[in-house]
Write an enzyme that holds these catalytic residues in place. Sequence first.
Site, PDB file in Angstrom:
ATOM      1  N   ASP A  12     -13.235  11.269  15.142  1.00 35.56           N
ATOM      2  CA  ASP A  12     -12.004  10.682  14.593  1.00 35.56           C
ATOM      3  C   ASP A  12     -12.236   9.291  13.987  1.00 35.56           C
ATOM      4  O   ASP A  12     -13.111   8.554  14.427  1.00 35.56           O
ATOM      5  CB  ASP A  12     -10.961  10.593  15.719  1.00 35.56           C
ATOM      6  CG  ASP A  12      -9.564  10.371  15.179  1.00 35.56           C
ATOM      7  OD1 ASP A  12      -9.319  10.661  13.991  1.00 35.56           O
ATOM      8  OD2 ASP A  12      -8.712   9.888  15.955  1.00 35.56           O
ATOM      9  N   ASN A  39      -4.298  19.957  11.827  1.00 39.26           N
ATOM     10  CA  ASN A  39      -4.732  19.201  10.646  1.00 39.26           C
ATOM     11  C   ASN A  39      -4.271  19.820   9.317  1.00 39.26           C
ATOM     12  O   ASN A  39      -4.374  19.177   8.261  1.00 39.26           O
ATOM     13  CB  ASN A  39      -6.249  18.992  10.639  1.00 39.26           C
ATOM     14  CG  ASN A  39      -6.736  17.969  11.654  1.00 39.26           C
ATOM     15  OD1 ASN A  39      -7.818  18.093  12.227  1.00 39.26           O
ATOM     16  ND2 ASN A  39      -5.943  16.920  11.889  1.00 39.26           N
TER      17      ASN A  39
HETATM   18  C1  IPE Z   1      -8.198  15.128  16.184  1.00 37.66           C
HETATM   19  O1  IPE Z   1      -7.952  14.024  15.379  1.00 37.66           O
HETATM   20  C2  IPE Z   1      -8.789  16.235  15.368  1.00 37.66           C
HETATM   21  C3  IPE Z   1     -10.109  15.987  14.783  1.00 37.66           C
HETATM   22  C4  IPE Z   1     -10.822  14.899  14.880  1.00 37.66           C
HETATM   23  C5  IPE Z   1     -10.641  17.073  14.048  1.00 37.66           C
HETATM   24  P1  IPE Z   1      -6.551  13.759  14.708  1.00 37.66           P
HETATM   25  O2  IPE Z   1      -6.697  12.540  13.883  1.00 37.66           O
HETATM   26  O3  IPE Z   1      -6.072  14.976  14.019  1.00 37.66           O
HETATM   27  O4  IPE Z   1      -5.616  13.509  15.978  1.00 37.66           O
HETATM   28  P2  IPE Z   1      -4.275  12.649  16.123  1.00 37.66           P
HETATM   29  O5  IPE Z   1      -3.361  13.086  15.029  1.00 37.66           O
HETATM   30  O6  IPE Z   1      -4.676  11.225  16.004  1.00 37.66           O
HETATM   31  O7  IPE Z   1      -3.783  12.981  17.483  1.00 37.66           O
HETATM   32  C1  IPE Z   2     -11.004  12.779  11.707  1.00 37.67           C
HETATM   33  O1  IPE Z   2     -10.668  11.622  11.017  1.00 37.67           O
HETATM   34  C2  IPE Z   2     -11.272  13.950  10.807  1.00 37.67           C
HETATM   35  C3  IPE Z   2     -10.223  14.977  10.828  1.00 37.67           C
HETATM   36  C4  IPE Z   2      -9.186  14.978  11.624  1.00 37.67           C
HETATM   37  C5  IPE Z   2     -10.370  16.065   9.901  1.00 37.67           C
HETATM   38  P1  IPE Z   2      -9.196  11.331  10.555  1.00 37.67           P
HETATM   39  O2  IPE Z   2      -9.006  11.895   9.188  1.00 37.67           O
HETATM   40  O3  IPE Z   2      -8.204  11.785  11.556  1.00 37.67           O
HETATM   41  O4  IPE Z   2      -9.207   9.759  10.462  1.00 37.67           O
HETATM   42  P2  IPE Z   2      -8.031   8.778  10.872  1.00 37.67           P
HETATM   43  O5  IPE Z   2      -7.688   9.076  12.286  1.00 37.67           O
HETATM   44  O6  IPE Z   2      -6.896   9.056   9.945  1.00 37.67           O
HETATM   45  O7  IPE Z   2      -8.623   7.429  10.692  1.00 37.67           O
HETATM   46 MG    MG Z   3      -7.428  10.884  13.208  1.00 36.69          MG
END
Ligand code: IPE
Ligand code: IPE
Ligand code: MG
Length: 230
Positions: A10, A58
């Site tokens: 993340d 997602n």
């Molecule tokens: C969790 O991260 C999913 C992945 C890293 C693939 P998210 O960014 O989707 O989670 P939330 O929305 O912060 O809970």
């Molecule tokens: C994790 O990074 C990757 C996926 C969830 C696909 P994020 O895209 O959630 O990155 P932040 O949390 O918005 O910084």
């Molecule tokens: Mg995220």
Amino acid sequence: MPKHIAIVMDGNGRWATSRGLPRTAGHSVGSEVFRKIATYCKEIGVQYLTVYAFSTENWKRSEEEVGAIMGLLKKYLFEALEKMEQDQIRLQFFGDLSRLSPELQELAKKTREISGKYEGFQANICLNYGGRDEIVRAAREYARRCAEGKADPDALTEADFGNLLYSSGIPDPELIIRPSGEIRISNFLLWQSAYAEYYFTDVLWPDFTPEELEKAIAAFNGRNRRFGGV
Ligand code: IPE
Ligand code: IPE
Ligand code: MG
């Protein structure tokens, strides 16, 4: 050394935004970091690495972002196929791949089949994965077997149920790492994490390094795991 480490990859979006770049740039760097960390895990003797790459939630993101992530995934799988002999990593996928494009599904299947011969280190990539979805699928499957007279509801054990999950045959992760400063699990490995040790860090995934992983392992080694005992 933990046998199985799991990571919520993340912080890609915030990493990019803070640099004035499109979020997709963060995903691109993030996929490179995955390659590096997987190789490092293999070197230090970890047996399984499970990474959260795309959750069942997602899909809520813009078409542009989802499309970019799927494009990067395709690129990653092509490269994994090319470098397979060099990497010697067994790749497995957790999640409902049927929602991915037929091309991606085919690539994932090919990668899984060809890399199946490598022993010693396995990377599990969670794609369209949700912990609740995984449990509901397993429950449906067991219910189906009961309805067909092939299973008995009262005979179901935790081990039987575990064998209906994507992680069947794989030991539970001892250490789950979440970078990016979020202190939540976001539907990751709900069943398998029952006795996992968590490690949270503010480092964003694109900045994550083998040194960060070592810090997490050192923290893990300092924990007193009691499993309900004394
Ligand atoms: C969790 O991260 C999913 C992945 C890293 C693939 P998210 O960014 O989707 O989670 P939330 O929305 O912060 O809970
Ligand atoms: C994790 O990074 C990757 C996926 C969830 C696909 P994020 O895209 O959630 O990155 P932040 O949390 O918005 O910084
Ligand atoms: Mg995220």
